[in-house]
Enzyme design. Structure first.
Site, PDB file in Angstrom:
ATOM      1  N   GLY A 190      11.864 -37.070  21.998  1.00  0.00           N
ATOM      2  CA  GLY A 190      11.544 -36.686  23.378  1.00  0.00           C
ATOM      3  C   GLY A 190      10.111 -37.020  23.770  1.00  0.00           C
TER       4      GLY A 190
ATOM      5  N   VAL B 182      15.470 -33.136  20.847  1.00  0.00           N
ATOM      6  CA  VAL B 182      15.875 -32.280  19.722  1.00  0.00           C
ATOM      7  C   VAL B 182      15.365 -32.848  18.390  1.00  0.00           C
ATOM      8  CG1 VAL B 182      17.916 -31.441  20.968  1.00  0.00           C
ATOM      9  CG2 VAL B 182      18.202 -33.222  19.269  1.00  0.00           C
ATOM     10  N   GLY B 183      15.072 -34.164  18.340  1.00  0.00           N
ATOM     11  CA  GLY B 183      14.610 -34.771  17.087  1.00  0.00           C
ATOM     12  C   GLY B 183      13.342 -34.136  16.561  1.00  0.00           C
ATOM     13  N   GLY B 184      12.300 -34.087  17.392  1.00  0.00           N
ATOM     14  CA  GLY B 184      11.043 -33.487  16.965  1.00  0.00           C
ATOM     15  C   GLY B 184      11.112 -31.968  16.972  1.00  0.00           C
ATOM     16  N   HIS B 185      11.760 -31.426  17.994  1.00  0.00           N
ATOM     17  CA  HIS B 185      11.756 -29.968  18.211  1.00  0.00           C
ATOM     18  C   HIS B 185      12.400 -29.203  17.047  1.00  0.00           C
ATOM     19  CE1 HIS B 185      11.607 -26.390  20.753  1.00  0.00           C
ATOM     20  NE2 HIS B 185      12.915 -26.199  20.613  1.00  0.00           N
TER      21      HIS B 185
ATOM     22  N   TYR C 114       3.140 -27.264  17.952  1.00  0.00           N
ATOM     23  CA  TYR C 114       1.994 -27.327  18.862  1.00  0.00           C
ATOM     24  C   TYR C 114       0.901 -28.110  18.136  1.00  0.00           C
ATOM     25  CZ  TYR C 114       4.296 -23.778  21.744  1.00  0.00           C
ATOM     26  OH  TYR C 114       5.177 -23.095  22.544  1.00  0.00           O
TER      27      TYR C 114
HETATM   28  P1  FDA Z   1       8.376 -36.444  19.743  1.00  0.00           P
HETATM   29  O1  FDA Z   1       9.365 -37.507  19.965  1.00  0.00           O
HETATM   30  O2  FDA Z   1       6.992 -36.681  20.244  1.00  0.00           O
HETATM   31  O3  FDA Z   1       8.347 -36.063  18.213  1.00  0.00           O
HETATM   32  C1  FDA Z   1       7.515 -35.072  17.658  1.00  0.00           C
HETATM   33  C2  FDA Z   1       7.326 -35.349  16.168  1.00  0.00           C
HETATM   34  O4  FDA Z   1       8.581 -35.408  15.506  1.00  0.00           O
HETATM   35  C3  FDA Z   1       6.655 -36.692  15.880  1.00  0.00           C
HETATM   36  O5  FDA Z   1       5.921 -36.589  14.696  1.00  0.00           O
HETATM   37  C4  FDA Z   1       7.843 -37.620  15.683  1.00  0.00           C
HETATM   38  O6  FDA Z   1       7.546 -38.784  14.933  1.00  0.00           O
HETATM   39  C5  FDA Z   1       8.818 -36.717  14.965  1.00  0.00           C
HETATM   40  N1  FDA Z   1      10.199 -37.082  15.256  1.00  0.00           N
HETATM   41  C6  FDA Z   1      10.772 -37.137  16.485  1.00  0.00           C
HETATM   42  N2  FDA Z   1      12.047 -37.493  16.381  1.00  0.00           N
HETATM   43  C7  FDA Z   1      12.300 -37.670  15.078  1.00  0.00           C
HETATM   44  C8  FDA Z   1      13.460 -38.060  14.360  1.00  0.00           C
HETATM   45  N3  FDA Z   1      14.604 -38.330  14.989  1.00  0.00           N
HETATM   46  N4  FDA Z   1      13.374 -38.179  13.023  1.00  0.00           N
HETATM   47  C9  FDA Z   1      12.207 -37.924  12.386  1.00  0.00           C
HETATM   48  N5  FDA Z   1      11.091 -37.542  13.019  1.00  0.00           N
HETATM   49  C10 FDA Z   1      11.127 -37.419  14.351  1.00  0.00           C
HETATM   50  N6  FDA Z   1       8.038 -26.019  21.422  1.00  0.00           N
HETATM   51  C11 FDA Z   1       8.740 -24.889  21.206  1.00  0.00           C
HETATM   52  O7  FDA Z   1       9.030 -24.542  20.054  1.00  0.00           O
HETATM   53  N7  FDA Z   1       9.167 -24.136  22.259  1.00  0.00           N
HETATM   54  C12 FDA Z   1       8.901 -24.482  23.550  1.00  0.00           C
HETATM   55  O8  FDA Z   1       9.302 -23.789  24.469  1.00  0.00           O
HETATM   56  C13 FDA Z   1       8.142 -25.669  23.782  1.00  0.00           C
HETATM   57  N8  FDA Z   1       7.850 -26.064  25.049  1.00  0.00           N
HETATM   58  C14 FDA Z   1       7.201 -27.277  25.256  1.00  0.00           C
HETATM   59  C15 FDA Z   1       6.958 -27.716  26.570  1.00  0.00           C
HETATM   60  C16 FDA Z   1       6.313 -28.935  26.777  1.00  0.00           C
HETATM   61  C17 FDA Z   1       6.065 -29.419  28.194  1.00  0.00           C
HETATM   62  C18 FDA Z   1       5.877 -29.709  25.668  1.00  0.00           C
HETATM   63  C19 FDA Z   1       5.145 -31.017  25.886  1.00  0.00           C
HETATM   64  C20 FDA Z   1       6.131 -29.274  24.375  1.00  0.00           C
HETATM   65  C21 FDA Z   1       6.785 -28.058  24.152  1.00  0.00           C
HETATM   66  N9  FDA Z   1       7.052 -27.602  22.863  1.00  0.00           N
HETATM   67  C22 FDA Z   1       7.747 -26.433  22.672  1.00  0.00           C
HETATM   68  C23 FDA Z   1       6.624 -28.390  21.698  1.00  0.00           C
HETATM   69  C24 FDA Z   1       7.771 -29.275  21.172  1.00  0.00           C
HETATM   70  O9  FDA Z   1       8.693 -28.461  20.486  1.00  0.00           O
HETATM   71  C25 FDA Z   1       7.216 -30.315  20.188  1.00  0.00           C
HETATM   72  O10 FDA Z   1       6.301 -31.148  20.831  1.00  0.00           O
HETATM   73  C26 FDA Z   1       8.351 -31.129  19.571  1.00  0.00           C
HETATM   74  O11 FDA Z   1       7.922 -31.719  18.390  1.00  0.00           O
HETATM   75  C27 FDA Z   1       8.832 -32.175  20.544  1.00  0.00           C
HETATM   76  O12 FDA Z   1       9.900 -32.921  20.046  1.00  0.00           O
HETATM   77  P2  FDA Z   1      10.170 -34.352  20.733  1.00  0.00           P
HETATM   78  O13 FDA Z   1      11.299 -34.975  20.043  1.00  0.00           O
HETATM   79  O14 FDA Z   1      10.214 -34.172  22.217  1.00  0.00           O
HETATM   80  O15 FDA Z   1       8.785 -35.074  20.437  1.00  0.00           O
END
Ligand code: FDA
Length: 511
Positions: free
Chosen positions: A88, A157-160, A453
């Protein structure tokens, strides 16, 4: 430069050669491609990492299936190019799409299938799906099923899930990672593994230890949780003249101990302008109760009368509508908004803390002047209560160690829209001053932090493949406490040469 251009050409040739007939060229973007910039920016959520000087990937691959992930990993290893995996794109420090060395983004945007098994209340969800998409399709199947994950609909969901993941159901059901049943992952050798074939150590590590250190998570199997057909939400705002400090102080005793069906977070914000002398600060008690207001009102009257909650403050709605409410959408907004992957973005810096002893009233008083500061024009401090289910799960059950004994977590955020490094410096300085002020009142040895975070201020790895475990333990123990050691063990077994690495990836024991 010549070397990196060469590397990237070789990498591309390798991909074409190894992909056979599966037309990988359609999912490869290089800077010469007209869609490159659009694809790169499509999920950047922090413009601090989207400036002309931000390092850009040499290639972006948006795989359509497992084999294209395997090919990307194979060619990246062969040509020694780093891979950043993005789902995401919400990483607070941009680690999924920025790297100081030549790199490729493996962007999971095309892998976002969601398959719901209503009979067994389970879901297979691919990493590139957003929480909004997941919630939307759960609600499409049932009004009485939900999932305990974050409040922002565009999170991937990947990072979260791999970093823990919490939302308003945290006190009732724990983290998203606590409700994961199985996962599909591709490891450094290109093997496609599920829970059984990866084994319990790796399965443990990716539920809170961050996926980026261990492989590419393709999908998760999660357990849905029951929610009532109607929940109640409220937001009660108190200014300083309405005893905000005293109520906030009291909140620390009430919110982590009250009925686990009730989640009351607090947002401390300022509004108005310091410059024009009309700045005021307030505490907003923002809450969801898993039941009707007939039960909520007496509960609040008994346990938290200081807040003065009245029937008019409460709104009953379905759980999915509460998702929109917490995400800040207006009443009556259509659920389809959850499928929208775009988010208004600006620059921000965030940090986190865990509270284990109630913060004295006098110390809380000291926060307000900081919110009056010019450099904090757009800032918010969010306090999330723990307790309930969070206290029942042991510190070592997953890598996420912040469990029993935690009153709550604090998140500090400052936003700005001005461009340039001077603005960044000014706001980051403000944030660091606030963090220094809070030090005596929050957890120490280690000063705990939440992986999702992400905060590079708390420490980072040495550039390059060889990072010492001792150096990484500076930040690692803050996120994981003693679980850091087991994460190092898992890393050593599954990625001994440290292919999957970033500024805060788990290092293997020296090789
Ligand atoms: P992104 O793609 O940036 O990945 C984050 C990390 O995970 C990176 O190191 C990435 O390489 C790795 N990664 C991603 N996908 C992967 C995969 N498929 N396999 C292996 N590694 C992978 N948190 C929370 O707990 N509760 C909340 O309510 C919120 N609210 C919130 C609001 C907003 C506006 C933001 C910007 C962020 C949050 N967060 C949050 C934080 C959020 O949970 C955290 O940033 C997650 O890691 C985001 O996951 P993404 O996949 O979106 O990020």
């Amino acid at each position: 430069l010549a070397t990196s251009a060469h590397t990237h050409e070789n990498f591309l040739q390798c991909l074409t050669l190894h992909s056979g007939n599966d037309s990988i060229s359609k999912v490869i973007y290089t800077p010469s491609n007209s869609s490159y910039s659009f694809v790169l920016k499509s999920s950047i959520r922090n413009t601090r990492f989207s400036t002309p000087s931000t390092p850009k990937p040499q290639v972006i691959v948006t795989p359509l299936g497992v084999s294209q992930i395997q090919e990307t990993l194979y060619c990246a290893q062969k040509h020694r190019i780093q891979v950043r995996v993005r789902s995401g794109g919400h990483d607070y420090e941009g680690l999924s799409f920025v790297s100081p060395v030549p790199f490729v983004i493996l962007d999971m945007i095309n892998l976002r299938n969601i398959s719901i098994d209503v009979e067994n209340n389970t879901v297979w969800v691919q990493s590139g799906a957003t929480l909004g998409e997941l919630y939307y399709w759960i609600a499409d199947k049932s009004r009485t099923l939900g999932f305990p994950a974050g409040v922002c609909q565009t999170i991937g969901v990947g990072g979260h899930f791999s970093g823990g993941g919490y939302g308003t159901l945290l006190r009732k059901y724990g983290l998203a990672a606590d409700n994961v049943l199985d996962a599909h992952l591709i490891d450094v050798k290109g093997r496609f593994l599920d829970r059984k074939s990866m084994g319990e150590d790796l399965f443990w590590a990716i539920r809170g230890g961050g996926g980026a250190s261990f492989g590419v998570i393709v999908s998760w199997k999660i357990k849905l949780v029951p929610v009532p057909a109607n929940v109640t939400v409220f937001t009660v705002r108190k200014g300083l003249e309405q005893n905000a400090t005293k109520i906030l102080h009291r909140w620390q005793y009430v919110a982590p101990n009250i009925d686990r069906d009730l989640f009351i977070r607090v947002l401390l914000t300022g509004s108005g302008s310091v410059q024009y002398g009309n700045r005021s600060v307030h505490a907003s008690f923002n809450s969801i109760y898993l039941g009707g207001k007939d039960k909520l009102l007496p509960l609040m009257q008994k346990s938290f009368p200081e807040l003065g909650l009245v029937s008019e403050d409460c709104k009953e709605m379905s759980w999915i509508q509460s998702i929109l409410y917490f995400a800040g959408f207006q009443n009556g907004q259509s659920l389809e908004v959850l499928l929208n992957r775009t988010l208004t973005v600006n620059s921000y810096k965030a940090k986190s803390d865990y509270v284990r002893q109630p913060i004295p009233e006098a110390a809380l008083e000291g926060i307000w002047p900081r919110l009056f500061d010019k450099e904090a024009q757009s800032s918010v401090i969010i306090l999330n209560p723990y307790g309930g289910r969070m206290s029942e799960i042991s510190e070592s059950a997953t890598p996420f160690p912040h469990r029993a004994g935690v009153i709550g977590k604090i998140q500090y955020l400052v936003y700005w829209s001005e461009e340039g490094t001077a603005a960044t410096k000014k706001h980051v300085r403000w944030m660091r001053r606030l963090y220094a002020y809070m030090a005596p009142y929050v957890s120490n040895s280690p000063r705990e932090a939440y992986l999702n975070y992400r905060d590079l201020d708390i420490g980072k790895n040495k550039k390059g493949r060889r990072t010492s475990v001792r150096q990484a333990s500076v930040w690692g123990t803050k996120y994981f406490k003693n679980n850091f050691k087991r994460l190092v063990f898992v890393k050593t077994v599954f990625d001994p040469t440290n292919f999957f690495r970033n500024e805060q990836s788990i290092p293997p024991l020296s090789f």
